[in-house]
Design a protein around this motif. Structure first.
Motif, mmCIF file in Angstrom:
data_model
loop_
_atom_site.group_PDB
_atom_site.id
_atom_site.type_symbol
_atom_site.label_atom_id
_atom_site.label_comp_id
_atom_site.label_asym_id
_atom_site.label_seq_id
_atom_site.Cartn_x
_atom_site.Cartn_y
_atom_site.Cartn_z
ATOM 1 N N PHE A 1 0.844 -1.184 0.000
ATOM 2 C CA PHE A 1 0.000 0.000 0.000
ATOM 3 C C PHE A 1 0.882 1.236 0.000
ATOM 4 N N THR A 2 0.409 2.246 -0.691
ATOM 5 C CA THR A 2 0.948 3.587 -0.563
ATOM 6 C C THR A 2 -0.209 4.408 -0.031
ATOM 7 N N GLY A 3 -0.170 4.742 1.245
ATOM 8 C CA GLY A 3 -1.336 5.348 1.894
ATOM 9 C C GLY A 3 -2.461 4.332 1.934
ATOM 10 N N GLN A 4 -3.596 4.685 1.375
ATOM 11 C CA GLN A 4 -4.750 3.780 1.329
ATOM 12 C C GLN A 4 -4.875 3.073 -0.020
ATOM 13 N N GLN A 5 -3.920 3.258 -0.902
ATOM 14 C CA GLN A 5 -3.994 2.712 -2.254
ATOM 15 C C GLN A 5 -3.102 1.477 -2.394
ATOM 16 N N VAL A 6 -3.643 0.408 -2.980
ATOM 17 C CA VAL A 6 -2.850 -0.778 -3.275
ATOM 18 C C VAL A 6 -1.948 -0.444 -4.452
ATOM 19 N N THR A 7 -0.642 -0.595 -4.259
ATOM 20 C CA THR A 7 0.310 -0.288 -5.324
ATOM 21 C C THR A 7 1.123 -1.506 -5.740
ATOM 22 N N GLY A 8 0.918 -2.612 -5.036
ATOM 23 C CA GLY A 8 1.616 -3.840 -5.384
ATOM 24 C C GLY A 8 1.055 -4.996 -4.587
#
Length: 117
Positions: free
Chosen positions: A1-8
């Motif tokens: 996660f980057t913050g609340q976003q799934v990035t991987g």
């Protein structure tokens, strides 16, 4: 996660080369198990980055994963009576979650949507 976003996505237990649709199906099946609309939004978001993703394949892989997961939990909990570190009620809830999703998720609608071009 980057913050609340799934990035991987990293699943060390399943780490191997695989088709991206498998990872997307697992991710969305876990994050949005009841919402067909949010599932579609997840696929659309991924397709903006990877236009070659095949929507229908994601839906079929998610459905198959749900069926196989329910069968696996039945084997572990009922046939093998396997012991886990978690309490039995939480394990039964997990198994029942797969069964409920099989019964209530609009699979036919999702497959029709995914087959549209």
């Amino acid at each position: 996660f980057t913050g609340q976003q799934v990035t991987g996505v990293i699943d060390l237990g399943a780490a191997r080369l695989d088709e991206p649709a498998t990872d997307v199906a697992r991710l969305l099946g876990s994050l949005e198990p009841r919402s067909a609309e949010r599932f579609r939004l997840g696929i659309a978001a991924y397709q903006r980055q990877q236009p070659l993703l095949i929507k229908q394949r994601v839906v079929v892989l998610d459905y198959a994963s749900c069926l196989l997961s329910a069968a696996q939990w039945a084997q572990w909990l009922v046939l093998e009576k396997r012991q886990f570190d978690s309490d039995r009620n939480s394990l039964l809830d997990r198994w029942e979650g797969f069964i409920e999703r099989i019964e209530v998720f609009p699979w036919d609608e999702m497959l029709r949507w995914a087959g549209e071009h």
